[in-house]
Design an enzyme around this catalytic site. Structure first.
Site: not given
Length: 401
Positions: A37, A100-102
């Site tokens: 990530r 940036n999504s969970m």
């Protein structure tokens, strides 16, 4: 591990968290490990809080490397842009416009996509590029097409993807248009929420293909829907669970300021006064907001809070014809209501709440959506049990308070 990383923080610890939650399945684990990530986040971020839309203060990697690393490998969303890029100062802007999504949401949606080798996937909303990289690792970059409306975000994501060794087709454009040049697709996934499913997505998806997207009414409440596209161009499927994404830019709602509704007069202007036994507190949770929103179209709430714990719940319609207020006071069992305009918005909300209560207070998983070329039907438990019908349409831009 990144220099200055916090003790214990990193891909392995996050993988354990996601696996325990059931979000990261064994078939997506290799892609997760191959696509860290942190490679897909800028140096300046605003960490979010799990299950919430609120952002913490800005973190700059060069100034606080350990805190930055900890934030990246926490199961929480991260805002990466404010106000469509017009706000670049310290602190926070008016509204978050890219993120940036969970990670739990990322892998839950990828799992719902049910991809298989050779599938061609259209992604709406490139964002930071992490989702496109995960898909590229799993399916091969030649099978991944990703569309981003914001030119600067698209360029930054393209560079991150290339630096990580991935070369999917990256497109700058309006996500509601899809990407006809790469069609037909086996799968479509949206990483921005919608209030109606664009016709182009249906047209560009193969019969039997799957569309996974966060869907929610103007009022509030939102959930991920999994639609299967039929040969006749219709699509139908269940909602899977709660979500809270930024709205697709072309479908944002134009929200006028309160003063536009009052016409220059002090509150309560020409409004009709009444009282209710339904507390504004009862209509504020995400699932009931969804149930209200699908039955009370083109309206939205806003809470004006006070220091003593009381607040005024404002309701407004998007056409600027009607408004209502309901005053919440802690400990009270009766609440003052004012309504103005051709629509009695509080009465509409109260009626929708009563329906939801009578149905056993259903969660998102009992709802579903059917989409045709002309409109959409939200249903409860089965497609024939229609709750509300809406025409397909777009939206404007949020402004005001």
């Amino acid at each position: 591990m990144d220099a200055g990383a916090g003790e214990g923080a990193g891909p392995d610890r996050l993988a354990s968290v996601l696996t325990r939650k059931g979000a990261l399945t064994s078939d997506w684990l290799p892609a997760y490990r191959a696509v860290p990530r942190h490679l897909f986040l800028p140096d300046v971020i605003w960490p979010g809080r799990a299950g919430m839309n609120r952002q913490s203060d800005r973190l700059i990697r060069t100034e606080e490397p350990e805190a930055w690393w900890e934030a990246v490998y926490r199961d929480a969303p991260i805002t990466t842009q404010w106000d469509d890029g017009t706000y670049t100062g310290s602190g926070r802007g008016r509204f978050p416009s890219s993120s940036n999504s969970m990670p739990t949401m990322v892998f839950s949606m990828l799992d719902a996509l049910s991809v298989e080798p050779g599938h061609r996937v259209l992604e709406i909303g490139t964002g930071t590029g992490w989702n496109a990289a995960l898909l590229s690792q799993r399916l091969g970059a030649e099978n991944v097409f990703t569309v981003e409306v914001d030119e600067s975000s698209a360029e930054a994501a393209r560079k991150r993807l290339e630096d990580a060794g991935f070369h999917p087709v990256t497109v700058v454009g309006d996500g509601t248009e899809g990407y006809a040049q790469g069609a037909p697709y086996d799968r479509v996934i949206a990483t921005a929420s919608i209030g109606s499913v664009p016709r182009q997505w249906l047209a560009q998806t193969k019969p039997g293909g799957i569309i996974v997207a966060p869907w929610g009414p103007t009022y509030g409440g939102e959930a991920v829907v999994r639609l299967t596209v039929a040969a006749d161009g219709f699509a139908s499927g269940p909602f899977l669970g709660s979500s809270a994404f930024m709205r697709l830019r072309a479908q944002r709602t134009d929200r006028k300021h309160i003063r536009e509704y009052l016409g220059g007069r002090p509150w309560p202007a020409d409004a009709h006064r009444s009282t209710t036994g339904l507390s504004p507190e009862a209509v504020g949770d995400w699932p009931v907001m969804f149930a209200i929103g699908v039955q009370v179209p083109d309206a939205f709430p806003w809470a004006e809070t006070y220091d003593d714990g009381s607040y005024t719940l404002w309701l407004r319609d998007t056409s600027v014809t009607s408004w209502a207020t309901a005053d919440y006071v802690p400990g009270h069992e009766e609440f003052e209501v004012y309504q103005s305009g051709p629509r009695r918005l509080w009465e509409e909300v109260e009626s929708a709440y009563r329906w939801w209560d009578e149905q056993g207070r259903p969660g998102f998983e009992r709802f579903g959506l059917t989409v045709s070329r002309d409109g959409e039907r939200v249903w409860l438990d089965e497609p024939d049990n229609v709750v509300a019908e809406h025409a397909l349409r777009g939206g404007g831009h949020p402004t005001g308070a």
